[in-house]
Write a protein that holds these residues in place. Sequence first.
Motif, mmCIF file in Angstrom:
data_model
loop_
_atom_site.group_PDB
_atom_site.id
_atom_site.type_symbol
_atom_site.label_atom_id
_atom_site.label_comp_id
_atom_site.label_asym_id
_atom_site.label_seq_id
_atom_site.Cartn_x
_atom_site.Cartn_y
_atom_site.Cartn_z
ATOM 1 N N LYS A 107 -5.063 21.823 51.511
ATOM 2 C CA LYS A 107 -4.775 20.668 50.663
ATOM 3 C C LYS A 107 -3.820 21.042 49.527
ATOM 4 N N GLU A 108 -3.075 20.025 49.084
ATOM 5 C CA GLU A 108 -2.176 20.235 47.952
ATOM 6 C C GLU A 108 -2.970 20.371 46.655
ATOM 7 N N GLU A 109 -4.036 19.557 46.513
ATOM 8 C CA GLU A 109 -4.867 19.591 45.322
ATOM 9 C C GLU A 109 -6.332 19.509 45.719
ATOM 10 N N LEU A 110 -7.177 20.098 44.891
ATOM 11 C CA LEU A 110 -8.596 20.145 45.207
ATOM 12 C C LEU A 110 -9.389 20.183 43.911
ATOM 13 N N HIS A 111 -10.527 19.477 43.906
ATOM 14 C CA HIS A 111 -11.441 19.532 42.767
ATOM 15 C C HIS A 111 -12.587 20.467 43.113
#
Length: 298
Positions: A107-111
Amino acid sequence: MAPGRIRIGTCSWTESSLIESGAFYPHGAGTPKARLKYYSHRFDTVEIESSYYQIPTIEMANAWVSRTPQNFLFHAKAFGALTGHNIAPRRLPEHLRRILPAADQEKEELHLSEPELLKGVAQAMLEALVPLREARKMGFVIFQFPPWFGFSKANLAYLGYCRELMTGIPIAVEFRHGSWFTSHHRDQVFAFLREHKITYITCDEPQYGNLSTAPFHPEATTGIAYLRLHGRSGDSWHGGPPTDEYLYPEQELEEIAQHALRLSETARTTFIMFNNCRCGYAAQNALRMRDHYLRNCE
């Protein structure tokens, strides 16, 4: 009792427009080594901005130690995952990235919210900052929380959790939502910070008459006072040009200096850190603050 020391610096020495503007670094300071050496002979403290995006390596920390004078202090921004921001999985250390599910790794961004990963991130930061600690050049790990991190009992408890995660290095926290400062919550918040020995960061940012930003409320919860100055131009805060394109005028610098002097009457050290870094404004304001308003306090 004699007033405490006042240290003045900026929240980055590597911000791109600061370098490109030519407003601070001389022509010969064209390498990271030369720029940090130049900066550290004009100021005695700085924030490490890059640690918010990627945990530094021990090699980087060793280089920072070798390029700065003995009395220089660094403050490292906590990696974004620790303050509830989304992070790029590729920025995680390899051993932590392998823990992620395969789909999340791409993924490009992750929490990140899993305790195991958050503990791993904190441990990686602690290990990377060992050279600064050993050289006595480590100040705080700065937890700059996002505007959506408002007051709640769970978020208050999370501050204590952050303190535990960073055992060995003191932490300082910056709130960016006004709910922390309402008459219902402010005393409780400051009492909690004092009890847990967490340094409160006084944030200076644009105001809109609501809780969407934090008010300028100079205070100290430990023996250290910390002023972090983002600029006051409301026109550039939401959706416009970058907010840090703001040069503090003389009247505001004088006001901030008076607050710093008041805090220094009881604080061991007071930090004045300019985060209006674009175009060299932070360095310009910091030099003006040091040389004109507080020239006898360092």
